[in-house]
Design an enzyme around this catalytic site. Structure first.
Site, PDB file in Angstrom:
ATOM      1  N   HIS C 126      71.630   6.468  58.200  1.00  0.00           N
ATOM      2  CA  HIS C 126      72.835   5.582  57.905  1.00  0.00           C
ATOM      3  C   HIS C 126      71.976   4.252  57.667  1.00  0.00           C
ATOM      4  CE1 HIS C 126      76.270   3.035  58.717  1.00  0.00           C
ATOM      5  NE2 HIS C 126      77.105   3.993  58.220  1.00  0.00           N
ATOM      6  N   ASP C 203      70.966   7.890  66.967  1.00  0.00           N
ATOM      7  CA  ASP C 203      72.241   7.454  66.162  1.00  0.00           C
ATOM      8  C   ASP C 203      73.040   8.913  66.584  1.00  0.00           C
ATOM      9  OD1 ASP C 203      74.537   7.116  64.814  1.00  0.00           O
ATOM     10  OD2 ASP C 203      73.511   6.535  63.065  1.00  0.00           O
ATOM     11  N   GLN C 206      77.700  10.349  64.634  1.00  0.00           N
ATOM     12  CA  GLN C 206      78.049  11.591  64.271  1.00  0.00           C
ATOM     13  C   GLN C 206      78.216  12.847  64.914  1.00  0.00           C
ATOM     14  OE1 GLN C 206      80.411  11.391  61.440  1.00  0.00           O
ATOM     15  NE2 GLN C 206      80.094   9.413  60.634  1.00  0.00           N
ATOM     16  N   LYS C 229      85.370   6.375  65.817  1.00  0.00           N
ATOM     17  CA  LYS C 229      84.874   7.598  65.070  1.00  0.00           C
ATOM     18  C   LYS C 229      85.360   8.970  65.960  1.00  0.00           C
ATOM     19  CE  LYS C 229      81.153   5.895  62.178  1.00  0.00           C
ATOM     20  NZ  LYS C 229      81.602   5.788  61.163  1.00  0.00           N
ATOM     21  N   CYS C 369      76.849   4.536  53.054  1.00  0.00           N
ATOM     22  CA  CYS C 369      75.983   3.612  53.808  1.00  0.00           C
ATOM     23  C   CYS C 369      74.433   4.571  54.044  1.00  0.00           C
ATOM     24  CB  CYS C 369      76.470   3.050  54.980  1.00  0.00           C
ATOM     25  SG  CYS C 369      77.819   2.288  54.769  1.00  0.00           S
TER      26      CYS C 369
HETATM   27  C1  LIG Z   1      75.398   8.239  61.278  1.00  0.00           C
HETATM   28  C2  LIG Z   1      76.140   7.031  61.491  1.00  0.00           C
HETATM   29  N1  LIG Z   1      75.612   5.962  62.018  1.00  0.00           N
HETATM   30  C3  LIG Z   1      75.946   4.840  62.180  1.00  0.00           C
HETATM   31  C4  LIG Z   1      77.312   4.512  61.455  1.00  0.00           C
HETATM   32  C5  LIG Z   1      77.714   3.160  61.933  1.00  0.00           C
HETATM   33  O1  LIG Z   1      78.545   3.047  62.772  1.00  0.00           O
HETATM   34  P1  LIG Z   1      79.846   1.766  62.989  1.00  0.00           P
HETATM   35  O2  LIG Z   1      80.191   1.508  61.524  1.00  0.00           O
HETATM   36  O3  LIG Z   1      80.720   2.337  63.820  1.00  0.00           O
HETATM   37  O4  LIG Z   1      78.961   0.670  63.585  1.00  0.00           O
HETATM   38  C6  LIG Z   1      78.093   5.299  60.965  1.00  0.00           C
HETATM   39  C7  LIG Z   1      79.373   5.212  60.653  1.00  0.00           C
HETATM   40  O5  LIG Z   1      79.636   4.251  59.767  1.00  0.00           O
HETATM   41  C8  LIG Z   1      77.539   6.748  60.752  1.00  0.00           C
HETATM   42  O6  LIG Z   1      78.046   7.651  60.214  1.00  0.00           O
END
Ligand SMILES: Cc1ncc(COP(=O)(O)O)c(C=O)c1O
Ligand SMILES: Cc1ncc(COP(=O)(O)O)c(C=O)c1O
Lengths: 412, 137, 412, 137
Positions: C126, C203, C206, C229, C369
């Site tokens: 992401h 990260d 998910q 999430k 993203c």
């Molecule tokens: C795999 C992954 N990493 C990071 C993020 C970023 O999370 P956030 O937008 O809550 O900072 C997301 C979701 O947007 C994601 O799906």
């Protein structure tokens, strides 16, 4: 109860569910508003409505919930901007004032402040408007100096002018002090700073909640405030910056939403303000902030200000006759916002706060994140009673009564 | 209006067989933009003819039926017009080309991407700056 | 309805007020859970209760509201930490995963990454786990390289090992991909990275919402995830870091709460995790996050996982027979989390999402993203249906029905 | 328990006339800590006597009645005890010295600041590390 022609306190109080609560069997008298304010039902309802009806990530989804959430989020941005006479495109949602100053440190400061440059702050700043500049000075090899204070707790304009002659890159100061209450003359200081070639950042954490603020007439380059100190939810605030500055600055945090295109070796940035809103934003917080601004707009900020001045006058009358009572900051209530920091005989503020708590009276005691100022005042801590729209003369009476009780216990 | 109405024959036809799709060998104006929120992309090239008219115009891009069809329709409309005409193009004109579909705010951005690219390019050529009113906030 | 032995979906659905809502006159079928999830009544109630009964700033006030708010805030920290087998002292509250990776970039990366150092990310990340490292590489003169993918959408372990031989300083990767669904073998990768001398940041945005996660057995140095999430409020998430690392790192944002003492020329820092929580924190967000974790703990994460695998299996059966349907990522549902990214004939994802929306079905369409991954897959966008605890077989049927409708409109 | 009970004569007396307040000319152990949340400060100095006992102990500090009185009382209790004794001191001992007042969590930190400083200093001298269990979270 306060019979103000300006604010109907009894009606206002009915809007705040927490005010029904008892503390140690006593009516809650909440006088810690400079730390954070309570929330009206309309703000709580806005959060519940969001989560119960249209919760979704914003700017990313084409489904109905996503569109509704995005509309509401951007609508709040417009409301908050309008509330202080700013443009929505210049208004960046952040967690609060502290994140705002740090954003400027990283995205503007690390880019534009050079070795040997001067950064000016003041001795009345909250840590959030000091520590970022210490860290910036350290990382860039810049120098940090402080504007001194007059004995009455105002900014020493001679000291400021002396520092401006050294051509600082940045001048950082609070619109209102969270301890002294002093209301600084933002327009004048920004004009002087601009003539000296400096960029200005103004900490509006204690001004926007309490005074009518019109950024168009103040001329600050950056201006920051927090939602939670003005009836809004926790975790939301704004940084307002001149559009040109925001566009020229580096991004701050990197991630989703703030990008335009991502390649393996570099990325390009989204338009401001989105360039500074990386990742999933505090959607509910922003929407609640919009509801808070609606509430304050309905009351009218001139009336809020007038209400607080009355409370201040009343409190001075009620408290200053107490033996051993000592208040800090300008004496003229027209020059200060609706809070009183004080000490009482040799009763340490923490002990006083504990005794008051037992009477249902919540005040703040400690250094108020202003240790430099504490050293100026030559104290390690003070008490602080800070007022807001739901406070009444009765609340001040309860405060006085609690202080008298502490006096009896401590045999003052 | 239902999606069956939004995606009329005409739009699908322009999506699958876009008119004026491609690149110009020689051009005086070139502009490109993406919608950062969804990744749709449009690039336009214009050859300016006598009396500052749009002599030739072509576009390339990728994205949804709405963004690609509206860009294509807009190039058709623009062809032969004076550059100054571009200043007057409004979003309502684009919606009309699309048959006035009932689009949510995010799909409106898809529909208007082509117009944004056209305006950015032509305004730049005319020495002006196009500040997208429906932009980021 | 899904008659799962593991989760009583009908009972769960009653806990989510938003699921009563209609979209375009149809039942809301919410399949955009990887973007953000809906909130159960217990989470909404926790927020309302906080604002109606004990809202206060934390860590600063000795009055009753302050003590109650602080207790609840720290209690949430303990819950969230325990939920993933971590220690509260290692658990920093942040806005979300994006702020977490950026915190590591600024507070760890700017201190430890040197000119010429190698940073390794992967092509399935992401943007929040890419852009910070691009910015870090740029500011430190380091090099950023990416682990490639297998045709099946898994990390190419040969590619990883090749990069590890170049002794990277940092290896950044997702526990689960938000597009491919791929579940990466965190323990193995962290072991290899550690042997190569690299620090790891994982990260978990998910993974933690969808799988049982026990950080004690994974060995990551840093691990991040977002509350929104996993049934929690917006604006809250955590960074979990090894205590020694957190202690040695520089601070990130400067301001109140994160300091121990402030002097004119320098400051000293509070203990971890507070050192990284500058300014007023998202108190309500943290408390709601605690309530979300309580809800998930009651369901049991192994059951949540099993429920999602069933939905995945059912969805594959239902969708893969559609002419022109193409799904991305590993085929084995045991190797992937509960989401399916797909394309359908030449119907662009945005158009499909609009048509589905009209049927009440909310999916995500776009680049998610993950633009580097989109380029690997040679598409500009995909659709994504992502499942959670309140989704049922009926929801999958509605999705299939909507896709068929799009097929009819687009004459696929 | 009401604040009138918390602030008994005894605590006020120790607050206004702290025993063992001051500095030692010669000392073997010195430790200092502040409560970052309220700014209370305590510094302690210890001179170690024969058989590793606490021969002399003094403290300085500023802060509330509870933090200063409890630090003072603790120095009185500690004086003459073996260093090892410090390992066994528990928060209950401090509460007992104070007369078991009913303190909220933030005031508990005031009460225990002296003990934390004492332990940090003595543990350090004994080559150990004191990890405050009631610390930051
Ligand atoms: C795999 C992954 N990493 C990071 C993020 C970023 O999370 P956030 O937008 O809550 O900072 C997301 C979701 O947007 C994601 O799906
Ligand atoms: C004057 C002033 N500036 C800045 C802040 C910091 O605001 P926040 O904690 O919301 O970031 C505060 C309040 O804590 C304040 O009173």
């Amino acid at each position: 109860m306060l019979k103000s022609e300006t604010i109907d306190v009894e009606a206002v109080r009915r809007d705040f569910p927490i005010l029904k609560r008892k503390v140690h069997g006593k009516r809650l008298v909440y006088l810690d508003n400079a730390a954070t304010t309570q929330k009206p039902q309309s703000v709580i309802d806005a959060l519940v409505d969001y989560y119960s009806r249209y919760n979704s990530n914003v700017h990313r989804s084409v489904h109905t919930l996503g569109e509704e959430a995005t509309e509401a989020y951007e609508d709040s941005r417009r409301k908050v901007a309008k509330f202080v006479g700013a443009q929505a495109k210049e208004t960046v949602f952040v967690r609060g004032t502290t994140e705002a100053t740090n954003l400027v440190r990283f995205a503007w400061g690390e880019k534009y402040v050079k070795k040997g440059d001067l950064i000016v702050a003041t001795l009345m700043e909250h840590h959030s408007n000091i520590v970022p500049w210490q860290l910036l000075a350290k990382s860039r090899g810049a120098v940090l100096k402080y504007v001194g204070l007059t004995p009455d707790g105002e900014l020493d304009m001679g000291s400021l002018e002396g520092l401006l002659r050294e051509s600082p890159r940045l001048v950082a100061f609070a619109h209102c002090s969270n301890v002294l209450g002093t209301i600084n003359d933002v327009a004048t200081i920004c004009t002087k700073a601009r003539s000296a070639g400096a960029t200005t950042i103004v900490d509006g954490a204690q001004s926007v909640p309490h005074l009518p603020v019109d950024l168009a007439s103040l001329g600050a380059d950056f201006y920051a405030f927090s939602g939670h100190k003005m009836l809004g939810p926790t975790g939301i605030g704004v940084l307002i910056g001149k559009k040109r500055l925001l566009e020229e600055m580096d991004p701050f945090e990197g991630g989703g939403e703030m990008i335009r295109e991502v390649f393996e070796d570099h990325s390009t940035w989204n338009d401001v303000p989105h360039k500074f809103e990386a990742g999933t934003v505090n959607v509910a917080g922003a929407i609640g902030f919009g509801a808070a601004v609606d509430y304050l707009s309905r009351l009218g900020m001139d009336k809020v200000r007038e209400h607080e001045v009355r409370l201040l006058d009343y409190a001075y009358d009620a408290l200053s006759s107490l033996k051993g009572f000592h208040a800090y900051g300008p004496e003229d209530t027209k020059k200060r916002s609706g809070l009183i920091a004080f000490n009482y005989a040799d009763v340490h503020p923490h002990d006083l706060a504990t005794i008051l708590d037992e009477e249902g009276v919540a005040i703040r005691s400690g250094h108020h994140c202003a240790q430099l100022l504490m050293r100026c005042l030559d104290v390690s801590a003070t008490n602080r009673a800070s007022f807001y729209v739901y406070n009444s003369y009765d609340d001040v009476d309860a405060l006085r009564h609690g202080i008298e009780k502490a006096g009896a216990i401590f045999k003052v | 209006m239902s999606s069956a109405d939004i995606y009329r024959e005409l739009i699908l036809d322009y999506y699958r067989n876009p008119r004026n799709f491609g690149k110009l060998e020689k051009f005086d104006i070139q502009a490109h933009d993406t919608n950062p929120l969804c990744g749709d992309e449009i690039e336009m090239q214009i050859r300016v003819g006598g009396e500052n008219t749009i002599e030739e115009i072509k576009f390339t891009g990728k994205g949804c039926a709405i963004s690609q069809a509206s860009a294509s329709m807009l190039t058709e409309l623009a062809k032969g017009k004076p550059l100054e005409w571009v200043r007057q193009v409004a979003k309502e004109d684009v919606f009309k080309l699309l048959g006035n579909p009932d689009l949510g705010p995010s799909r409106v951005k898809c529909a208007l991407l082509g117009m944004k690219v056209l305006k950015t390019g032509v305004y730049g050529y005319l020495g002006a700056h196009y500040d997208d009113p429906d932009g980021s906030v």
